[in-house]
Structures are given as structure tokens and as C-alpha cells.
Design a protein around this motif. Structure first.
Motif, mmCIF file in Angstrom:
data_model
loop_
_atom_site.group_PDB
_atom_site.id
_atom_site.type_symbol
_atom_site.label_atom_id
_atom_site.label_comp_id
_atom_site.label_asym_id
_atom_site.label_seq_id
_atom_site.Cartn_x
_atom_site.Cartn_y
_atom_site.Cartn_z
ATOM 1 N N TYR A 191 0.857 -1.196 0.000
ATOM 2 C CA TYR A 191 0.000 0.000 0.000
ATOM 3 C C TYR A 191 0.888 1.238 0.000
ATOM 4 C CZ TYR A 191 -3.607 -3.330 1.543
ATOM 5 O OH TYR A 191 -4.472 -4.397 1.646
ATOM 6 N N THR A 192 0.812 2.041 -1.067
ATOM 7 C CA THR A 192 1.562 3.301 -1.143
ATOM 8 C C THR A 192 0.687 4.420 -0.589
ATOM 9 O OG1 THR A 192 2.827 2.526 -3.055
ATOM 10 C CG2 THR A 192 2.737 4.908 -2.720
ATOM 11 N N SER A 193 1.285 5.336 0.165
ATOM 12 C CA SER A 193 0.535 6.387 0.875
ATOM 13 C C SER A 193 -0.126 7.387 -0.061
ATOM 14 C CB SER A 193 1.486 7.149 1.812
ATOM 15 O OG SER A 193 2.121 6.255 2.687
ATOM 16 N N ASP A 194 -1.116 8.077 0.482
ATOM 17 C CA ASP A 194 -1.841 9.104 -0.276
ATOM 18 C C ASP A 194 -1.330 10.491 0.115
ATOM 19 O OD1 ASP A 194 -3.579 10.473 -1.861
ATOM 20 O OD2 ASP A 194 -5.341 10.147 -0.599
ATOM 21 N N ILE A 195 -0.060 10.749 -0.189
ATOM 22 C CA ILE A 195 0.469 12.098 0.026
ATOM 23 C C ILE A 195 1.255 12.506 -1.219
ATOM 24 C CG2 ILE A 195 0.627 11.823 2.544
ATOM 25 C CD1 ILE A 195 3.655 11.544 2.214
ATOM 26 N N PHE A 196 1.490 13.790 -1.362
ATOM 27 C CA PHE A 196 2.147 14.301 -2.562
ATOM 28 C C PHE A 196 3.528 13.648 -2.748
ATOM 29 C CE2 PHE A 196 4.943 17.372 -4.709
ATOM 30 C CZ PHE A 196 4.252 17.495 -5.910
ATOM 31 N N GLY A 197 3.782 13.161 -3.968
ATOM 32 C CA GLY A 197 5.090 12.589 -4.279
ATOM 33 C C GLY A 197 5.337 11.220 -3.670
ATOM 34 N N ALA A 198 4.268 10.525 -3.233
ATOM 35 C CA ALA A 198 4.443 9.246 -2.521
ATOM 36 C C ALA A 198 4.941 8.123 -3.427
ATOM 37 C CB ALA A 198 3.122 8.831 -1.871
ATOM 38 N N GLY A 199 4.604 8.166 -4.701
ATOM 39 C CA GLY A 199 4.918 7.057 -5.603
ATOM 40 C C GLY A 199 6.385 6.981 -5.982
ATOM 41 N N ARG A 271 1.855 0.597 4.141
ATOM 42 C CA ARG A 271 1.941 -0.683 4.851
ATOM 43 C C ARG A 271 2.082 -1.825 3.853
ATOM 44 N NH1 ARG A 271 -3.517 0.549 4.507
ATOM 45 N NH2 ARG A 271 -4.965 -1.191 4.167
ATOM 46 N N VAL A 272 2.399 -3.005 4.401
ATOM 47 C CA VAL A 272 2.545 -4.227 3.605
ATOM 48 C C VAL A 272 1.789 -5.349 4.311
ATOM 49 C CG1 VAL A 272 4.183 -5.908 2.671
ATOM 50 C CG2 VAL A 272 4.861 -3.517 2.870
ATOM 51 N N THR A 273 1.034 -6.154 3.575
ATOM 52 C CA THR A 273 0.449 -7.361 4.164
ATOM 53 C C THR A 273 0.986 -8.568 3.392
ATOM 54 O OG1 THR A 273 -1.515 -7.368 2.737
ATOM 55 C CG2 THR A 273 -1.684 -6.163 4.807
ATOM 56 N N ILE A 274 1.208 -9.671 4.121
ATOM 57 C CA ILE A 274 1.784 -10.869 3.507
ATOM 58 C C ILE A 274 0.993 -12.098 3.948
ATOM 59 C CG2 ILE A 274 3.831 -12.347 3.363
ATOM 60 C CD1 ILE A 274 5.530 -9.863 3.779
ATOM 61 N N ARG A 275 0.674 -12.962 2.973
ATOM 62 C CA ARG A 275 0.056 -14.263 3.266
ATOM 63 C C ARG A 275 0.943 -15.350 2.691
ATOM 64 N NH1 ARG A 275 -5.529 -15.955 1.521
ATOM 65 N NH2 ARG A 275 -4.861 -15.170 -0.491
ATOM 66 N N ARG A 276 1.245 -16.349 3.509
ATOM 67 C CA ARG A 276 1.974 -17.513 3.013
ATOM 68 C C ARG A 276 0.932 -18.470 2.465
ATOM 69 N NH1 ARG A 276 3.444 -21.994 6.371
ATOM 70 N NH2 ARG A 276 5.123 -23.275 5.522
ATOM 71 N N LEU A 277 1.007 -18.744 1.170
ATOM 72 C CA LEU A 277 -0.023 -19.555 0.521
ATOM 73 C C LEU A 277 0.285 -21.035 0.694
ATOM 74 C CD1 LEU A 277 -0.338 -17.438 -2.728
ATOM 75 C CD2 LEU A 277 -1.886 -17.417 -0.794
ATOM 76 N N LEU A 278 -0.746 -21.798 0.956
ATOM 77 C CA LEU A 278 -0.599 -23.236 1.096
ATOM 78 C C LEU A 278 -0.624 -23.884 -0.285
ATOM 79 C CD1 LEU A 278 -2.923 -23.617 4.192
ATOM 80 C CD2 LEU A 278 -0.445 -23.626 4.151
ATOM 81 N N PRO A 279 -0.221 -25.160 -0.390
ATOM 82 C CA PRO A 279 -0.096 -25.783 -1.705
ATOM 83 C C PRO A 279 -1.341 -25.731 -2.581
ATOM 84 C CG PRO A 279 0.940 -27.156 -0.046
ATOM 85 C CD PRO A 279 0.270 -26.025 0.692
#
Length: 282
Positions: A191-199, A271-279
Motif C-alpha cells: 500500500y503506497t501512501s496518499d500524500i504528494f510525491g508518494a509514488g 503498509r505491507v500485508t503478507i500471506r503464506r499460501l498453502l499448496p
């Protein structure tokens, strides 16, 4: 049956493949998508990617006179469960002119799970000005299997050389097989922030750390510069399926950053979210 794709079939995009194997997704997933509860169509493409296996294929052209070829080269990977079907080796990750004398080319091949690799067939269509090819070896790295296999050839694929064959079936050299802990797919949402020049247009990378000091390699989230320009825009959500070393059930921390450079490298990360995927892709 519903077969989402949501991915490029283009030599210059994604993994460079112009044909894809698609597996059906279950009805509940499709309904969830059609009810528009925040699932984007791209999520279905990621669901596909999570169910597939990625192979890194390295091909060494021999260092002999006229060893290189301009013909269209293909490969088929045969496993204990299935085969990949014909895959065109069009977009080398290393060289613009592929299959040149003495050079190694690298390709990405993606397919549904074919099981343990047993053999390969590699060949060309004999079209073009200089078609004859001396193939030294093929190396296939299969992270989901935890294996890197070497397929030695050392022969011509040429109508006027050797036995005149332009395709060959090759078996792996067992003594040259390297075994390691299999990789697992992780779903990484940024998730990239919503402020000027964030990207940012920089090359963003990530490292995952588990308990007992286990960590993954540093992995770029984008495959090429075009993706770098497309992703990580201000107030955007970008999702990736990345095959990495298995750090276990607990991710203690992550390291995320970029390699700088370019005009718009500065990045404000929300922020970052991570899911470890099962087979089974869940």
C-alpha cells in the motif's frame, strides 16, 4: 468453468510468455468477484499464478563455429504428473540476441504442477537464415520442488550435422542435480501512501525473516522497468505472488526498500500485508 487470466501474453511483458496454461477457479471466487466486494479482476490472475509453478530455464549454446541459431526454439518439460506442452523460448532475460555462440540465455517457464521433472524435449522450427544449433546443455531450476537439474546435450540440432535431428529428448544428469529446501508462494500486498510525491519508479525489493535466523533472498517485486513505472503510484494497492524460501509459520520481520536511481525514486510506503499460501493456493 471459469478461467481467469488477467496477465500479458507478450514477449516484452510479464514473464515473456505468449501462451499460458489456465486452471479454473471455483464458483465462490467468481461470485465474490462479480458482487464487487473489493476484489479486483487482477486478483483472479494472481489466484492463477499462485496455483502455477515457475521454472527458470538456462540454455547454453556451444562455443563452436556456426553454433548459434536464428530459428525459433521451443521446449517441453515432462513431469511425473503431466507436461507443460510446447513453450516457445522467445524472451531471454540476459541477451537481446538469443542463442548466440558461447552464450547462456535465461527464460521463465510457468505451468500447472507437472510433478517431478523427468525429461525435456528441446528443438527448433528450422526457419531463418542460419538454423543449425549446437546445444551444450539446459539447466532447469524448479524452486517449488527445491531442485536444480542439469540436462547435458553437447550435440547439433541441425538438418546437415550429426544425425540430422532438430529436436532432442534429454534426461537430467543425476549427479549434477542440486537439492535445496523448496520455495513457497507468498502473496505480498503493498500500500503506497496518499500524500504528494508518494509514488516511486524505483526497483522495489523485499526480504522476509522467520524465526531461528531464517531469511529469504532479496527479491525484486517488479519483473521489468515497465512494471516499476506502473506500480507503486500514489494511493495505490499492488499485489504480487512471489516464490521465496519458506521461512516457516511465523514471519518475524521484513525488510523492504528500493535501489534508488531515476527521477522519481523517493517512496512513501503506508503498509505491507503478507500471506503464506498453502499448496492448494489458499
Amino acid at each position: 468453468y471459469y478461467f481467469p487470466c488477467q496477465r500479458w501474453l507478450a514477449v516484452e511483458e510479464d514473464d515473456g510468455q505468449i501462451a499460458r496454461e489456465l486452471v479454473p477457479v471455483d464458483e465462490a471466487f467468481v461470485k465474490k468477484d462479480s458482487e464487487n466486494d473489493g476484489q479486483s479482476p487482477a486478483t483472479l490472475g494472481l489466484e492463477q499464478k499462485a496455483k502455477s509453478t515457475t521454472y527458470t530455464v538456462k540454455v547454453k549454446t556451444g562455443d563452436k563455429k556456426n553454433a548459434g541459431t536464428d530459428a525459433n526454439v521451443f521446449i517441453i518439460l515432462y513431469g511425473s504428473k503431466d507436461d507443460t506442452g510446447i513453450v516457445s523460448l522467445k524472451a531471454s532475460k540476459i541477451n537481446k540476441n538469443k542463442f548466440e555462440r558461447g552464450k547462456v540465455d535465461e527464460f521463465t517457464v510457468e505451468s500447472v504442477d507437472i510433478g517431478d521433472l523427468k525429461k525435456i524435449k528441446i528443438g527448433h522450427d528450422n526457419k531463418g537464415n542460419s538454423t543449425g544449433w549446437f546445444l551444450e546443455w539446459v539447466e532447469i531450476d524448479a524452486p517449488s520442488l527445491g531442485q536444480c537439474l542439469k540436462f547435458p546435450c553437447g550435440r547439433w540440432l541441425d538438418k546437415s550435422e550429426d544425425d540430422g535431428a532438430v529436436e532432442r529428448i534429454i534426461f537430467p544428469a543425476e549427479l549434477q542435480t542440486v537439492e535445496y529446501t523448496p520455495f513457497v508462494p507468498y502473496e505480498i500486498t503493498v500500500y503506497t501512501s496518499d500524500i504528494f510525491g508518494a509514488g516511486t519508479d524505483a526497483d522495489v525489493f523485499i526480504v522476509l525473516y522467520g524465526s531461528d535466523g531464517i531469511c529469504t533472498q532479496q527479491k525484486s517485486l517488479c519483473l521489468n522497468k515497465r512494471e516499476q513505472r506502473m506500480y507503486f503510484e500514489r494511493n495505490s494497492v499492488n499485489q504480487f505472488i512471489v516464490e521465496l524460501e519458506d521461512v516457516g509459520d511465523i514471519i518475524e520481520k521484513i525488510r523492504i526498500g528500493h535501489k534508488g536511481g531515476g527521477l522519481n525514486s523517493g517512496w512513501h510506503l503506508n503498509r505491507v500485508t503478507i500471506r503464506r499460501l498453502l499448496p492448494n493456493g489458499k
